[in-house]
Scaffold this active site. Structure first.
Site, PDB file in Angstrom:
ATOM      1  N   ASP A  65       0.885  -1.156   0.000  1.00  4.65           N
ATOM      2  CA  ASP A  65       0.000   0.000   0.000  1.00  4.65           C
ATOM      3  C   ASP A  65       0.921   1.203   0.000  1.00  4.65           C
ATOM      4  O   ASP A  65       1.876   1.275   0.780  1.00  4.65           O
ATOM      5  CB  ASP A  65      -0.931   0.025   1.203  1.00  4.65           C
ATOM      6  CG  ASP A  65      -2.100   0.970   0.939  1.00  4.65           C
ATOM      7  OD1 ASP A  65      -2.862   0.726  -0.025  1.00  4.65           O
ATOM      8  OD2 ASP A  65      -2.239   1.978   1.663  1.00  4.65           O
ATOM      9  N   SER A  66       0.663   2.095  -0.920  1.00  9.97           N
ATOM     10  CA  SER A  66       1.626   3.163  -1.127  1.00  9.97           C
ATOM     11  C   SER A  66       0.918   4.468  -1.428  1.00  9.97           C
ATOM     12  O   SER A  66      -0.296   4.495  -1.642  1.00  9.97           O
ATOM     13  CB  SER A  66       2.566   2.778  -2.280  1.00  9.97           C
ATOM     14  OG  SER A  66       1.842   2.235  -3.358  1.00  9.97           O
ATOM     15  N   TYR A 146       2.047   8.949  -9.988  1.00  5.84           N
ATOM     16  CA  TYR A 146       2.570  10.306  -9.786  1.00  5.84           C
ATOM     17  C   TYR A 146       4.042  10.456 -10.200  1.00  5.84           C
ATOM     18  O   TYR A 146       4.660  11.488  -9.916  1.00  5.84           O
ATOM     19  CB  TYR A 146       2.421  10.695  -8.304  1.00  5.84           C
ATOM     20  CG  TYR A 146       0.989  10.720  -7.814  1.00  5.84           C
ATOM     21  CD1 TYR A 146       0.191  11.853  -7.975  1.00  5.84           C
ATOM     22  CD2 TYR A 146       0.424   9.610  -7.182  1.00  5.84           C
ATOM     23  CE1 TYR A 146      -1.121  11.883  -7.519  1.00  5.84           C
ATOM     24  CE2 TYR A 146      -0.898   9.625  -6.719  1.00  5.84           C
ATOM     25  CZ  TYR A 146      -1.651  10.769  -6.893  1.00  5.84           C
ATOM     26  OH  TYR A 146      -2.949  10.794  -6.447  1.00  5.84           O
ATOM     27  N   ASP A 147       4.612   9.434 -10.851  1.00 10.22           N
ATOM     28  CA  ASP A 147       6.048   9.473 -11.169  1.00 10.22           C
ATOM     29  C   ASP A 147       6.474  10.720 -11.938  1.00 10.22           C
ATOM     30  O   ASP A 147       7.554  11.256 -11.695  1.00 10.22           O
ATOM     31  CB  ASP A 147       6.451   8.234 -11.981  1.00 10.22           C
ATOM     32  CG  ASP A 147       6.698   7.031 -11.091  1.00 10.22           C
ATOM     33  OD1 ASP A 147       6.856   7.210  -9.871  1.00 10.22           O
ATOM     34  OD2 ASP A 147       6.720   5.908 -11.624  1.00 10.22           O
ATOM     35  N   HIS A 170      10.705   4.548  -2.873  1.00 11.03           N
ATOM     36  CA  HIS A 170      10.033   3.988  -1.693  1.00 11.03           C
ATOM     37  C   HIS A 170       9.867   2.477  -1.825  1.00 11.03           C
ATOM     38  O   HIS A 170      10.180   1.724  -0.920  1.00 11.03           O
ATOM     39  CB  HIS A 170       8.675   4.679  -1.534  1.00 11.03           C
ATOM     40  CG  HIS A 170       7.818   4.698  -2.775  1.00 11.03           C
ATOM     41  ND1 HIS A 170       8.325   5.011  -4.021  1.00 11.03           N
ATOM     42  CD2 HIS A 170       6.512   4.390  -2.994  1.00 11.03           C
ATOM     43  CE1 HIS A 170       7.362   4.923  -4.918  1.00 11.03           C
ATOM     44  NE2 HIS A 170       6.251   4.545  -4.316  1.00 11.03           N
ATOM     45  N   ARG A 171       9.432   2.022  -3.005  1.00 13.07           N
ATOM     46  CA  ARG A 171       9.198   0.582  -3.184  1.00 13.07           C
ATOM     47  C   ARG A 171      10.522  -0.170  -3.238  1.00 13.07           C
ATOM     48  O   ARG A 171      10.635  -1.273  -2.703  1.00 13.07           O
ATOM     49  CB  ARG A 171       8.355   0.352  -4.457  1.00 13.07           C
ATOM     50  CG  ARG A 171       7.831  -1.060  -4.593  1.00 13.07           C
ATOM     51  CD  ARG A 171       6.697  -1.148  -5.608  1.00 13.07           C
ATOM     52  NE  ARG A 171       5.534  -0.385  -5.192  1.00 13.07           N
ATOM     53  CZ  ARG A 171       5.185   0.792  -5.716  1.00 13.07           C
ATOM     54  NH1 ARG A 171       5.873   1.324  -6.703  1.00 13.07           N
ATOM     55  NH2 ARG A 171       4.126   1.435  -5.263  1.00 13.07           N
TER      56      ARG A 171
HETATM   57  P1  ITT Z   1      -3.624  -1.987  -5.424  1.00  9.58           P
HETATM   58  O1  ITT Z   1      -4.314  -1.532  -4.153  1.00  9.58           O
HETATM   59  O2  ITT Z   1      -4.408  -2.988  -6.186  1.00  9.58           O
HETATM   60  O3  ITT Z   1      -2.214  -2.406  -5.181  1.00  9.58           O
HETATM   61  P2  ITT Z   1      -3.751   0.821  -6.069  1.00  9.58           P
HETATM   62  O4  ITT Z   1      -3.325   1.633  -7.234  1.00  9.58           O
HETATM   63  O5  ITT Z   1      -5.163   1.019  -5.563  1.00  9.58           O
HETATM   64  O6  ITT Z   1      -3.513  -0.722  -6.412  1.00  9.58           O
HETATM   65  P3  ITT Z   1      -2.767   1.884  -3.587  1.00  9.58           P
HETATM   66  O7  ITT Z   1      -4.083   1.802  -2.928  1.00  9.58           O
HETATM   67  O8  ITT Z   1      -1.546   1.476  -2.813  1.00  9.58           O
HETATM   68  O9  ITT Z   1      -2.719   1.017  -4.914  1.00  9.58           O
HETATM   69  O10 ITT Z   1      -2.599   3.359  -4.146  1.00  9.58           O
HETATM   70  C1  ITT Z   1      -1.351   3.890  -4.361  1.00  9.58           C
HETATM   71  C2  ITT Z   1      -1.429   5.012  -5.377  1.00  9.58           C
HETATM   72  O11 ITT Z   1      -0.300   5.852  -5.132  1.00  9.58           O
HETATM   73  C3  ITT Z   1      -1.281   4.477  -6.790  1.00  9.58           C
HETATM   74  O12 ITT Z   1      -2.528   4.305  -7.418  1.00  9.58           O
HETATM   75  C4  ITT Z   1      -0.441   5.547  -7.462  1.00  9.58           C
HETATM   76  O13 ITT Z   1      -1.265   6.548  -7.958  1.00  9.58           O
HETATM   77  C5  ITT Z   1       0.373   6.131  -6.322  1.00  9.58           C
HETATM   78  N1  ITT Z   1       1.703   5.508  -6.287  1.00  9.58           N
HETATM   79  C6  ITT Z   1       2.157   4.516  -5.473  1.00  9.58           C
HETATM   80  N2  ITT Z   1       3.407   4.164  -5.791  1.00  9.58           N
HETATM   81  C7  ITT Z   1       3.764   4.948  -6.819  1.00  9.58           C
HETATM   82  C8  ITT Z   1       4.932   5.046  -7.594  1.00  9.58           C
HETATM   83  O14 ITT Z   1       5.975   4.249  -7.406  1.00  9.58           O
HETATM   84  N3  ITT Z   1       4.949   5.954  -8.556  1.00  9.58           N
HETATM   85  C9  ITT Z   1       3.913   6.752  -8.784  1.00  9.58           C
HETATM   86  N4  ITT Z   1       2.764   6.717  -8.127  1.00  9.58           N
HETATM   87  C10 ITT Z   1       2.679   5.816  -7.128  1.00  9.58           C
END
Ligand code: ITT
Length: 193
Positions: A65-66, A146-147, A170-171
């Site tokens: 979750d990110s 948001y990259d 972060h990942r």
């Molecule tokens: P899952 O829950 O199925 O994994 P999601 O897109 O809904 O997919 P999140 O709830 O974790 O995932 O939302 C994280 C959002 O934050 C994601 O949709 C991106 O818009 C942003 N995000 C996360 N990591 C990112 C990255 O490495 N680069 C750019 N944007 C990122």
């Protein structure tokens, strides 16, 4: 070792595979339900996603979750990064909210909470953060989400190669910690869920 990747985000799938496969993990996709993210923290939501996928498949499951936390917006969109605005409008929404805000006040960071749940209930958690600023405009075609508006040392993640992003994202950091904990876990140091 076969692990199911518990995400529905195509950008994350690519990164999960890239980060997990060098660890000797076969990262597989399966038809998974999308649980409601009812947690109030990145860690709680990662656990919900990993646990659901593990229960559905019987395989160890890895989720993340990110999100993007913008200082000027008091940490928003944070855990709501995927639900912050309509798909396709999220980057522009952040840029608009920061219109006229000077460089010094454009600080932001990404967070990735990784959770792996095993069929016996054991779990491994890892957290990664990376710091930068919100660019004045979207730049670069690589990556996802948001990259193209998140900048470090004058370049956005969208302008970096996969290797460059993984080395500083972060990942990337979360999976480095995960790899270390997984090795310890496999060597017999078991954390109970
Ligand atoms: P899952 O829950 O199925 O994994 P999601 O897109 O809904 O997919 P999140 O709830 O974790 O995932 O939302 C994280 C959002 O934050 C994601 O949709 C991106 O818009 C942003 N995000 C996360 N990591 C990112 C990255 O490495 N680069 C750019 N944007 C990122």
């Amino acid at each position: 070792m076969k692990f199911v990747i518990a995400t529905h985000n195509k950008g994350k799938v690519v990164e999960f595979k890239r980060l997990l496969e060098p660890m000797g993990i076969e990262a597989v996709m399966m038809d998974l339900s999308e649980p409601e993210e009812t947690g109030t923290t990145f860690e709680e939501n990662a656990f919900i996603k990993a646990k659901t996928a593990c229960e559905e498949t019987g395989l160890p499951a890895v989720a993340d979750d990110s999100g993007l936390c913008v200082d000027y917006l008091d940490g928003a969109p944070g855990i709501y990064s995927a639900r912050f605005a309509q798909p396709g409008k999220r980057r522009m929404t952040v840029l608009e909210k920061l219109k006229g805000v000077p460089e010094a006040q454009r600080g932001a960071h990404f967070v990735s909470a990784v959770c792996c749940v095993f069929p016996n209930g054991d779990r491994i958690d890892a957290l990664g953060k990376c710091f930068g600023t919100i660019a004045f405009e979207s730049r670069g075609e690589n990556g996802f989400g948001y990259d193209s508006i998140f900048e470090q040392e004058g370049r956005t993640f969208g302008e970096m190669s996969n290797e460059e992003k993984d080395a500083r994202s972060h990942r990337g950091f979360a999976f480095q910690e995960f790899e270390k904990k997984l090795k310890e876990y496999l060597a017999g140091h078991i954390e109970k869920a």
